[in-house]
Design an enzyme around this catalytic site. Structure first.
Site, PDB file in Angstrom:
ATOM      1  N   ASN A   1     -12.917  -3.375   3.219  1.00 13.72           N
ATOM      2  CA  ASN A   1     -13.962  -2.347   3.252  1.00 13.72           C
ATOM      3  C   ASN A   1     -14.921  -2.497   2.075  1.00 13.72           C
ATOM      4  OD1 ASN A   1     -12.621  -1.174   5.469  1.00 13.72           O
ATOM      5  ND2 ASN A   1     -11.330   0.068   4.129  1.00 13.72           N
TER       6      ASN A   1
ATOM      7  N   ASP B   1       0.846  -1.197   0.000  1.00 15.85           N
ATOM      8  CA  ASP B   1       0.000   0.000   0.000  1.00 15.85           C
ATOM      9  C   ASP B   1       0.879   1.244   0.000  1.00 15.85           C
ATOM     10  OD1 ASP B   1      -1.786   2.181   0.964  1.00 15.85           O
ATOM     11  OD2 ASP B   1      -3.211   0.546   1.234  1.00 15.85           O
ATOM     12  N   ILE B   2       0.502   2.213  -0.839  1.00 13.58           N
ATOM     13  CA  ILE B   2       1.325   3.426  -0.983  1.00 13.58           C
ATOM     14  C   ILE B   2       1.153   4.398   0.197  1.00 13.58           C
ATOM     15  CG2 ILE B   2      -0.251   4.900  -2.288  1.00 13.58           C
ATOM     16  CD1 ILE B   2       2.164   5.316  -4.255  1.00 13.58           C
TER      17      ILE B   2
ATOM     18  N   HIS C   1     -10.752  -5.520  -2.622  1.00 14.23           N
ATOM     19  CA  HIS C   1      -9.386  -5.728  -2.124  1.00 14.23           C
ATOM     20  C   HIS C   1      -9.388  -6.055  -0.645  1.00 14.23           C
ATOM     21  CE1 HIS C   1     -10.300  -1.407  -1.704  1.00 14.23           C
ATOM     22  NE2 HIS C   1      -9.573  -1.460  -0.608  1.00 14.23           N
TER      23      HIS C   1
ATOM     24  N   HIS D   1      -6.956  -5.800   2.821  1.00 11.71           N
ATOM     25  CA  HIS D   1      -5.760  -5.217   3.447  1.00 11.71           C
ATOM     26  C   HIS D   1      -5.143  -6.237   4.405  1.00 11.71           C
ATOM     27  CE1 HIS D   1      -6.771  -0.822   2.692  1.00 11.71           C
ATOM     28  NE2 HIS D   1      -7.978  -1.339   2.549  1.00 11.71           N
TER      29      HIS D   1
ATOM     30  N   GLN E   1     -14.509   2.423   1.974  1.00 10.57           N
ATOM     31  CA  GLN E   1     -13.955   1.956   0.693  1.00 10.57           C
ATOM     32  C   GLN E   1     -13.749   3.145  -0.237  1.00 10.57           C
ATOM     33  OE1 GLN E   1     -16.281  -0.934  -1.538  1.00 10.57           O
ATOM     34  NE2 GLN E   1     -14.555  -1.420  -2.872  1.00 10.57           N
ATOM     35  N   VAL E   2     -12.519   3.315  -0.679  1.00 18.20           N
ATOM     36  CA  VAL E   2     -12.169   4.420  -1.583  1.00 18.20           C
ATOM     37  C   VAL E   2     -11.958   3.882  -2.995  1.00 18.20           C
ATOM     38  CG1 VAL E   2     -10.448   6.195  -2.072  1.00 18.20           C
ATOM     39  CG2 VAL E   2     -11.153   5.777   0.295  1.00 18.20           C
TER      40      VAL E   2
HETATM   41  P1  5GP Z   1      -9.780   1.367   0.737  1.00 18.50           P
HETATM   42  O1  5GP Z   1      -9.861   2.586   1.607  1.00 18.50           O
HETATM   43  O2  5GP Z   1     -10.508   1.532  -0.568  1.00 18.50           O
HETATM   44  O3  5GP Z   1     -10.167   0.103   1.476  1.00 18.50           O
HETATM   45  O4  5GP Z   1      -8.236   1.178   0.460  1.00 18.50           O
HETATM   46  C1  5GP Z   1      -7.588   1.562  -0.706  1.00 18.50           C
HETATM   47  C2  5GP Z   1      -6.112   1.509  -0.397  1.00 18.50           C
HETATM   48  O5  5GP Z   1      -5.395   1.595  -1.625  1.00 18.50           O
HETATM   49  C3  5GP Z   1      -5.627   2.666   0.482  1.00 18.50           C
HETATM   50  O6  5GP Z   1      -5.038   2.141   1.664  1.00 18.50           O
HETATM   51  C4  5GP Z   1      -4.622   3.409  -0.396  1.00 18.50           C
HETATM   52  O7  5GP Z   1      -3.499   3.856   0.325  1.00 18.50           O
HETATM   53  C5  5GP Z   1      -4.235   2.368  -1.429  1.00 18.50           C
HETATM   54  N1  5GP Z   1      -3.894   2.951  -2.713  1.00 18.50           N
HETATM   55  C6  5GP Z   1      -4.627   3.857  -3.408  1.00 18.50           C
HETATM   56  N2  5GP Z   1      -4.006   4.179  -4.559  1.00 18.50           N
HETATM   57  C7  5GP Z   1      -2.874   3.436  -4.608  1.00 18.50           C
HETATM   58  C8  5GP Z   1      -1.802   3.334  -5.561  1.00 18.50           C
HETATM   59  O8  5GP Z   1      -1.790   3.977  -6.609  1.00 18.50           O
HETATM   60  N3  5GP Z   1      -0.793   2.474  -5.260  1.00 18.50           N
HETATM   61  C9  5GP Z   1      -0.789   1.718  -4.120  1.00 18.50           C
HETATM   62  N4  5GP Z   1       0.254   0.901  -3.927  1.00 18.50           N
HETATM   63  N5  5GP Z   1      -1.764   1.805  -3.196  1.00 18.50           N
HETATM   64  C10 5GP Z   1      -2.795   2.652  -3.435  1.00 18.50           C
END
Ligand code: 5GP
Ligand code: ZN
Length: 138
Positions: free
Chosen positions: A89, A33-34, A102, A104, A96-97
């Site tokens: 999420n 994760d970035i 996915h 984590h 969820q973004v």
């Molecule tokens: P969500 O909040 O949707 O469950 O998690 C999405 C995750 O993807 C976040 O923790 C965010 O840091 C990670 N993420 C978003 N864009 C990128 C990207 O371009 N590269 C990587 N490695 N992680 C990403």
């Protein structure tokens, strides 16, 4: 492969956006994760684009979770962490973004205190629990 051209994780799969890959096979990808919550925070995704838990077929979900387990054990052993959370999420209300299903893997140490502080909870009354059962089970 099912793909969404606007999806950032689909772009990571096709390598038009670079990522730090921990594991890859024909169906799944695990990458760092970035914006890590902790060192080694990893995202595991199916290569097919499904928006959330409700869309991914059961057979693909179980194969993905075999990878989640494999990568979790790898992180546990190699990074010598004390434990890890598996977080997944669904929908915006749950944080969820990225709308590509996915999982984590979030490494934890005994003393980091990261999650407990932020999740408020209180003991439920028995009648509240019964009410929920009635609504769900009918
Ligand atoms: P969500 O909040 O949707 O469950 O998690 C999405 C995750 O993807 C976040 O923790 C965010 O840091 C990670 N993420 C978003 N864009 C990128 C990207 O371009 N590269 C990587 N490695 N992680 C990403
Ligand atoms: Zn996608």
């Amino acid at each position: 492969m099912i793909k969404d051209d606007k999806c950032i994780f689909c772009k990571i799969i096709e390598k038009s956006i670079p990522s730090k890959v921990l594991f890859e096979n024909d169906k799944n990808l695990a990458f760092l994760d970035i914006f890590p919550v902790s060192k080694g925070h990893t995202i595991v995704i199916p290569k097919n684009h499904y928006k959330n838990l409700e869309e991914i077929p059961n057979n693909e979900l179980s194969e993905l979770f075999e990878i989640v387990k494999k990568v979790s054990i790898l992180i546990h052993k190699k990074l010598k962490v004390d434990g890890y959370n598996i977080l997944q999420n669904n929908f915006r209300a749950a944080g969820q973004v990225v709308n590509h299903f996915h999982v984590h893997i979030i490494p934890r140490s005994n003393e980091d205190g990261k999650f407990k502080l932020f999740i408020p909870k209180k003991q439920a009354k028995e009648e509240e629990l019964n009410q929920i059962l009635r609504v769900i089970n009918g």
